[in-house]
Design an enzyme around this catalytic site. Structure first.
Site, PDB file in Angstrom:
ATOM      1  N   PHE A 159      35.665  44.964  19.056  1.00 23.39           N
ATOM      2  CA  PHE A 159      35.542  45.521  17.701  1.00 23.39           C
ATOM      3  C   PHE A 159      34.291  44.939  17.063  1.00 23.39           C
ATOM      4  CE2 PHE A 159      36.013  45.881  13.184  1.00 23.39           C
ATOM      5  CZ  PHE A 159      36.526  47.162  13.025  1.00 23.39           C
ATOM      6  N   ASP A 243      29.063  38.300  19.080  1.00 26.01           N
ATOM      7  CA  ASP A 243      29.603  38.704  17.778  1.00 26.01           C
ATOM      8  C   ASP A 243      30.625  37.639  17.377  1.00 26.01           C
ATOM      9  OD1 ASP A 243      31.101  39.693  15.693  1.00 26.01           O
ATOM     10  OD2 ASP A 243      31.267  41.722  16.504  1.00 26.01           O
ATOM     11  N   LYS A 272      32.364  37.270   7.526  1.00 24.13           N
ATOM     12  CA  LYS A 272      33.693  36.769   7.156  1.00 24.13           C
ATOM     13  C   LYS A 272      33.682  35.367   6.517  1.00 24.13           C
ATOM     14  CE  LYS A 272      36.409  39.709  10.225  1.00 24.13           C
ATOM     15  NZ  LYS A 272      37.315  40.459   9.376  1.00 24.13           N
TER      16      LYS A 272
HETATM   17  C1  LIG Z   1      34.322  40.585  15.659  1.00 25.66           C
HETATM   18  C2  LIG Z   1      34.066  41.468  14.476  1.00 25.66           C
HETATM   19  N1  LIG Z   1      32.864  42.040  14.362  1.00 25.66           N
HETATM   20  C3  LIG Z   1      32.557  42.826  13.314  1.00 25.66           C
HETATM   21  C4  LIG Z   1      33.488  43.081  12.332  1.00 25.66           C
HETATM   22  C5  LIG Z   1      33.125  43.976  11.167  1.00 25.66           C
HETATM   23  O1  LIG Z   1      32.991  43.192  10.030  1.00 25.66           O
HETATM   24  P1  LIG Z   1      33.010  43.885   8.571  1.00 25.66           P
HETATM   25  O2  LIG Z   1      34.388  44.400   8.363  1.00 25.66           O
HETATM   26  O3  LIG Z   1      32.632  42.757   7.647  1.00 25.66           O
HETATM   27  O4  LIG Z   1      31.991  44.961   8.593  1.00 25.66           O
HETATM   28  C6  LIG Z   1      34.753  42.512  12.423  1.00 25.66           C
HETATM   29  C7  LIG Z   1      35.772  42.795  11.390  1.00 25.66           C
HETATM   30  O5  LIG Z   1      36.938  42.602  11.572  1.00 25.66           O
HETATM   31  C8  LIG Z   1      35.049  41.676  13.522  1.00 25.66           C
HETATM   32  O6  LIG Z   1      36.244  41.106  13.658  1.00 25.66           O
END
Ligand SMILES: Cc1ncc(COP(=O)(O)O)c(C=O)c1O
Length: 424
Positions: A159, A243, A272
């Site tokens: 994700f 990520d 986050k």
């Molecule tokens: C690993 C990861 N990458 C990217 C995102 C996307 O982040 P945002 O919701 O701040 O756009 C998330 C959100 O849960 C995530 O867990």
């Protein structure tokens, strides 16, 4: 029409009075009228928070083991975070990148001090950080004259966010439905080294991976996988993007998840926990790669916003304090052991997994209930937990979680499982 409570109504009184709606339910009804329906929130309006607890409009207290999906790393109303935000609000809220501001420079310095990288780009969310990472990877190849090196690979169940690039990198078909055509130049891999070795070639700009998958089910890559992936990427000239939007900034028990494995990426995305509750994202990269983002090539109005960066500095102050990350590690191990004990007592759990304070309980197919039922049962017991897909219960509390709160949380999860298993 409602009846008069003073007895002047002539209509027949109903035999059974309607239960009075709570303030939370009334506000939830208003929310349904005005929001697009893409979220399915609980009928719970969080009114305030303190430490690891939040309160709804009726004054009911909940132990928060979700932390706004890994955002409220310092819990709620942390005095250092509140003071930093207040002080910055008194000075200046926004500058844009036409000018500089001190908090953003200092926060970039902290990220550099603690990580593999030397260069930072700030944005506002996780998806935006991944967009920046993807764009940087392509542009790095482009500026080196490797114009065919455009492909971005990601992994099954990953994700990476909801914007078009990050969405396309998210290797879960359910998120793509109805949004085609998706951008070109993306490919998907499983965590099988032979397949990875075969796929990555001179067309590959980058491979993006979560060192621990969050939304996809709290999955840790097989032992040695990240190190082998690093080797393949280096050998084939592709960049490696980690990520760390969910696992980064202390949640794994290390400052960054990659440090647990001793494998550094070329680009890392963060968001986050970085702002402790204010919106901020970032990528960290190296001196060698960063120049590809030359003047005018990328940007965002709010990136490096001084309020969000002041909050980020307060988050770092706490993460850097002596013994803090050791405590996260110890709490994570105790949490994991407690979840394993619950799994053993009640059954219905195939695996307890994760790192630090990002933990998942994977339910068996014949558990007799779904992860969302555990969420509901725990909420009824005054504890907030979350899911990662239909069959994984996800725990991602504030990093300040203490022993008494952990015991309270485990006791509620235990009672929730007892109730659901009894019913199943
Ligand atoms: C690993 C990861 N990458 C990217 C995102 C996307 O982040 P945002 O919701 O701040 O756009 C998330 C959100 O849960 C995530 O867990």
């Amino acid at each position: 029409m409602s009846e008069s409570v003073h007895g002047t109504s002539t209509s027949t009184p109903s035999l059974k009075a309607e239960p009075k709606k709570t303030a939370d339910q009334l506000w939830a009804e208003r929310a349904k009228q005005v929001f697009t329906p893409n979220y399915a929130p609980a009928e719970l309006v969080i009114d305030r928070g303190e430490g690891c607890y939040v309160w709804d409009l009726e004054g009911r207290r909940y132990l928060d083991l979700v932390a706004g999906i890994a955002v409220s790393a310092l819990g709620h109303h942390h005095p250092k975070l509140v003071a930093a935000i207040q002080a910055q609000a008194e000075k200046v809220l926004h500058t844009s990148n036409l000018y500089l501001n001190q908090p953003s420079i200092e926060l970039a310095e902290r990220l550099v001090r603690h990580s593999f990288g030397q260069r930072v780009f700030f944005c506002n969310s996780g998806a935006e950080a991944n967009e920046a990472a993807i764009k940087l990877a392509r542009r790095y190849a482009y500026t080196r004259g490797e114009t065919e090196r455009v492909k971005i690979y990601s992994f099954d169940k990953s994700f990476h966010g909801r914007t078009m690039g990050a969405l396309t990198a998210t290797a879960q078909p359910k998120y793509h439905e109805g949004f085609r055509p998706l951008p070109e130049g993306f490919g998907y891999l499983t965590m099988d080294l032979a397949a990875v070795e075969a796929a990555i070639d001179h067309h590959t700009a980058a491979v993006i991976i979560e060192p621990v998958q969050g939304e996809g089910g709290v999955r840790v890559p097989p032992p040695g996988f990240l190190a082998a992936l690093r080797k393949i990427c280096t050998a084939k000239g592709a960049l490696l993007i980690f990520d760390e939007v969910q696992i980064g900034l202390g949640r794994s028990g290390a400052m960054f998840g990659y440090q647990l494995e001793g494998v550094a990426p070329d680009i890392m995305s963060l968001a986050k926990g970085l702002g402790g509750g204010l919106p901020i994202g970032a990528i960290v990269t190296t001196d060698a790669i960063a120049p590809a983002l030359n003047v005018g090539s990328h940007g965002t109005t709010f990136g490096g916003n001084p309020m969000a960066c002041a909050a980020g500095l307060a988050v770092f102050d706490v993460l850097e304090s002596p013994g803090f990350l050791e405590r996260v590690r110890a709490t994570g191990l105790a949490f994991e052991a407690g979840l394993r004990a619950i799994a053993q007592t009640h059954g219905g759990v195939s695996e307890v997994r994760g790192r630090g304070l990002l933990l998942g309980m994977a339910l068996t197919k014949d558990a007799g209930f779904e992860a969302k039922d555990v969420v509901k049962a725990c909420r009824d017991l005054g504890v907030l937990v979350h899911v990662a897909g239909p069959d994984v219960v996800r725990l991602l509390p504030p990093l300040i979680l203490g022993p008494a709160e952990l015991a309270e949380g485990l006791s509620a999860i235990d009672r929730a499982f007892a109730g659901l298993r009894g019913r199943a």
